[in-house]
Design an enzyme around this catalytic site. Structure first.
Site, PDB file in Angstrom:
ATOM      1  N   ASP A 129       0.861  -1.182   0.000  1.00  0.00           N
ATOM      2  CA  ASP A 129       0.000   0.000   0.000  1.00  0.00           C
ATOM      3  C   ASP A 129       0.897   1.231   0.000  1.00  0.00           C
ATOM      4  O   ASP A 129       1.239   1.782   1.045  1.00  0.00           O
ATOM      5  CB  ASP A 129      -0.926  -0.018   1.219  1.00  0.00           C
ATOM      6  N   VAL A 130       1.289   1.644  -1.204  1.00  0.00           N
ATOM      7  CA  VAL A 130       2.269   2.723  -1.343  1.00  0.00           C
ATOM      8  C   VAL A 130       1.676   3.960  -2.011  1.00  0.00           C
ATOM      9  O   VAL A 130       2.257   5.031  -1.972  1.00  0.00           O
ATOM     10  CB  VAL A 130       3.508   2.240  -2.129  1.00  0.00           C
ATOM     11  N   LYS A 131       0.541   3.813  -2.649  1.00  0.00           N
ATOM     12  CA  LYS A 131      -0.182   4.930  -3.272  1.00  0.00           C
ATOM     13  C   LYS A 131       0.725   5.851  -4.072  1.00  0.00           C
ATOM     14  O   LYS A 131       0.566   7.070  -4.041  1.00  0.00           O
ATOM     15  CB  LYS A 131      -0.961   5.721  -2.208  1.00  0.00           C
ATOM     16  N   ARG A 132       1.642   5.269  -4.834  1.00  0.00           N
ATOM     17  CA  ARG A 132       2.503   6.089  -5.664  1.00  0.00           C
ATOM     18  C   ARG A 132       1.750   6.548  -6.915  1.00  0.00           C
ATOM     19  O   ARG A 132       0.772   5.918  -7.333  1.00  0.00           O
ATOM     20  CB  ARG A 132       3.747   5.305  -6.086  1.00  0.00           C
ATOM     21  N   ASP A 191      -2.330  10.309   1.699  1.00  0.00           N
ATOM     22  CA  ASP A 191      -3.131   9.280   2.362  1.00  0.00           C
ATOM     23  C   ASP A 191      -3.962   9.978   3.432  1.00  0.00           C
ATOM     24  O   ASP A 191      -3.971  11.208   3.493  1.00  0.00           O
ATOM     25  CB  ASP A 191      -2.219   8.184   2.954  1.00  0.00           C
TER      26      ASP A 191
END
Lengths: 322, 322
Positions: A111-114, B116
């Site tokens: 879960d890095v949301k890059r 986030d």
């Protein structure tokens, strides 16, 4: 379009098989909030301890939590922010945790949301999905991720699409080359997500959903599912059902089960017939179950096991697997 | 609202003073594409070399490039993706580069595009802006960033706002506590950014712009500028002028000068009167200037110096400083 690399299975197919094997669609989030770590890992929050020791304590906890997840679920989802807090020592802890999850036979969704464009997005894709030189390392190590450079890479990561549909393409190319996957943020469930995500008519998230479904058609595996998934934090079952219909081959990652409020009933609409095509995530509800009144007195690990077994029963009760 | 920590200056004021000192608003992007590194750092792209040595070669290049930037410009902008390619070794290289930039008296804007919610956003903020235990380490080390834990942290980072205005708040709290800043992605200049960013009427990016300007009012320093900035890759001068008027106290980060196409004229509308309130970034145009025909035959570092001096002249010609 068919996969071009015959020596490795697409992420979508590997995940579908792993879910069938364990018999449930639960996903264990690894979100090591320092403040919530059990006492035996308190070193992680000791501001006077060397950073390397703090990061090690954090990884020790997660490696132990991976024991709980192994053979119960198909995959774990480490949250990179909590590792990045410890800089380079946190990055080493991340690699240790990803490797331990692979050793335990778990798939890893980072879960890095890059999200970025062009060569920068390609660099992020290499960082997490295919290694610095592409394609996930040597062919022998790729298929199961248990050895070689592939061991410390993720099987899939979360991606932020704000920069446009083209910003997702470098990730998709990496997925094709390395048999990995992405989950694109389509809809989040936080209170004020509406201001941007529901902007316009139709709302922005529908437009993102369509772009993700369309991009995913390139990477549909034997399972009929795509390796291009979507994070769907739908706040209402009706909206979830609408997105499910709109994205028929897209694997969903449904966050927020447990601690964040949603129950099993709310997520049923996110599944395809037969209980396929979606993962339900719980993070704090599993990792910090020992803090819940019902598990008082248990060792944290036993509390986590019971909480996860309970979640599996609840999810399977509302999403019958056929 | 006034700053609560009197022992450190807000990012906005530190940047404004640094720009006044060097006499230009240029920003050097540190985007170490492996393929473009000068031959003496070729080790970084040698797939057979140990990862630690490859990451070290990458950092060696950037530390040398920091020599070029020092005393010429106020700040550098490392791009995290190119470090993350090397995992934990890349994270160590990142810290070395950030520390070297601080040693050279440069501010560091980490181009990390994190985003986030809640405790996860707080963890990202700690990772880059205030350290694992908040507030940037000990008070004596905070003001100039030259020593202590602050040395390896950024002075500001880029943030992705897709999850909503509330997702920016944990970063803003970190900025207030540690005298640091953020640049929120408002508008990007890539070809297909329009599909999402121009969605709706008014287009989404205007709504994001308003939210960023509003959030930034909490953190306006003595300079009259906020520590909450915006990344504005406007494609047309008219749009840039509109956003400038809409966000009167927001520092802009204007990417894309040079290699990505925009010239000095196009960016003038992004400035406040007196040549304040914006930074103009060039990455490849400076770091890989040695590849341009006009600098052929020069050592890469001399090529970079000349390219940066030329950029400074061009920007100052269209944005007179008073």
């Amino acid at each position: 379009m068919a996969h071009t690399s015959s020596d490795l299975l697409p992420f979508a197919d590997r995940l579908d098989a792993a879910v069938a094997r364990v018999g449930n669609a639960c996903l264990v989030g690894l979100d090591p909030h320092l403040d919530a770590l059990p006492e035996e890992f308190a070193r992680a929050r000791d501001a006077s301890a060397p950073r390397s020791e703090r990061a090690r304590a954090l990884a020790d906890f997660l490696v132990s939590l991976i024991d709980v997840a192994a053979n119960r679920v198909a995959a774990v989802k480490p949250q990179s922010a909590f590792f990045e807090v410890f800089g380079a020592d946190g990055a080493a802890a991340w690699e240790r945790v990803v490797g331990a999850a692979h050793d335990a036979g778990l798939l890893v969704i980072g879960d890095v949301k890059r999200g970025d464009i062009d060569s920068t997005a390609r660099a992020y894709a290499r960082a997490f999905l295919e290694g610095p030189d592409g394609q996930g390392g040597d062919a022998t190590s790729r298929a199961d991720g248990r050895s070689g450079p592939r061991r410390m890479l993720c099987d899939a990561i979360t991606v932020n699409p704000l920069l446009g549909p083209g910003s997702i393409q470098p990730f998709i190319e990496a997925c094709r080359a390395a048999g990995t996957g992405i989950y694109v943020l389509v809809r989040t469930s936080n209170k004020d997500s509406a201001l941007f995500q529901e902007h316009g008519d139709p709302p922005l998230f529908e437009r993102i959903a369509d772009a993700v479904a369309s991009a995913g058609r390139e990477l549909i595996g034997q399972s009929g599912l795509s390796s291009v998934g979507a994070v769907i934090g739908a706040t209402q079952p009706r909206e979830l059902a609408m997105l499910r219909a709109r994205m028929p081959a897209t694997p969903f990652l449904l966050p927020g089960y447990g601690a964040q409020g949603a129950g099993a009933k709310e997520i049923a609409a996110g599944f395809l017939p037969g209980g396929r095509g979606a993962l339900v995530n719980s993070s704090r509800g599993i990792s910090f179950a020992y803090k819940q009144p019902e598990y008082r007195g248990l060792h944290w690990k036993d509390a986590s096991k019971r909480a996860l077994d309970a979640m599996i029963r609840e999810v399977n009760a509302v999403v019958p697997r056929t």
